[in-house]
Design a protein around this motif. Structure first.
Motif, PDB file in Angstrom:
ATOM      1  N   HIS A 148       0.813  -1.218   0.000  1.00 42.11           N
ATOM      2  CA  HIS A 148       0.000   0.000   0.000  1.00 42.11           C
ATOM      3  C   HIS A 148       0.848   1.271   0.000  1.00 42.11           C
ATOM      4  N   HIS A 150       1.958   2.755   2.697  1.00 44.33           N
ATOM      5  CA  HIS A 150       1.725   3.561   3.896  1.00 44.33           C
ATOM      6  C   HIS A 150       1.602   2.658   5.123  1.00 44.33           C
ATOM      7  N   HIS A 152       0.069   0.991   8.473  1.00 39.66           N
ATOM      8  CA  HIS A 152      -1.210   0.552   9.029  1.00 39.66           C
ATOM      9  C   HIS A 152      -1.128   0.544  10.547  1.00 39.66           C
ATOM     10  N   HIS A 159      -7.804   0.336   7.843  1.00 37.71           N
ATOM     11  CA  HIS A 159      -8.753  -0.145   6.825  1.00 37.71           C
ATOM     12  C   HIS A 159      -8.459  -1.590   6.485  1.00 37.71           C
TER      13      HIS A 159
HETATM   14 ZN    ZN Z   1      -3.323   0.432   3.406  1.00 44.40          ZN
END
Ligand code: ZN
Length: 159
Positions: A148, A150, A152, A159
């Motif tokens: 992703h 980024h 988590h 998410h």
């Molecule tokens: Zn993510």
């Protein structure tokens, strides 16, 4: 472990300008979490933190080229006052602009009877930045986080 590509890093930071004015600080907040090597932070921050470890403190002086860019005077534009209709427009107001992935903020710098002067430069464009940083935590990113681009969980996306 040392900060390297795909490290998830938590930092506390204080940003000051060359006059010594504090512009931003994480003091009193949760530390900032980011993933090294994914452009989450300005280039000068990622370069300065490369190889640092939990508990390290450092001072980084970052040129505009490695920060929020140099000023581009072509982004200063004079717009007819009537383009804003009956909207109240005052110096210092900011508007979001851009489309399809490019997003930037326009600042109103001057308003007179006939025109409005707007500036699309980042507030910190052309400014040499001084960051005092403390590394609070370093861990490896998960596969999902790397995919992703980024962080988590705490300090990141949920998410
Ligand atoms: Zn993510």
């Amino acid at each position: 472990m040392q900060i390297d590509n795909n490290s998830v890093v938590a930092i506390h930071y204080t940003l000051t300008n060359p006059e010594g004015t504090v512009l931003d600080s994480s003091a009193g907040r949760e530390p900032l979490h980011y993933m090294q090597g994914h452009g989450n932070l300005i280039a000068g921050m990622e370069e300065g933190l490369q190889g640092k470890m939990k508990g390290d403190k450092c001072s980084l002086k970052i040129s505009p080229e490695k920060g929020y860019g140099v000023r581009d005077e072509s982004l200063v534009q004079h717009v007819a006052r009537e383009a804003f209709g009956n909207n109240d427009v005052q110096p210092g107001m900011k508007f979001n602009a851009g489309s399809q992935g490019s997003h930037y903020v326009i600042t109103v710098v001057e308003v007179n009877e006939t025109e409005v002067v707007i500036d699309g430069n980042h507030d910190l464009a052309g400014v040499t930045l001084h960051f005092d940083v403390e590394v609070m935590d370093v861990r490896m990113a998960t596969d999902d986080e790397i995919a992703h681009g980024h962080v988590h969980g705490p300090g990141g996306h949920h998410h």
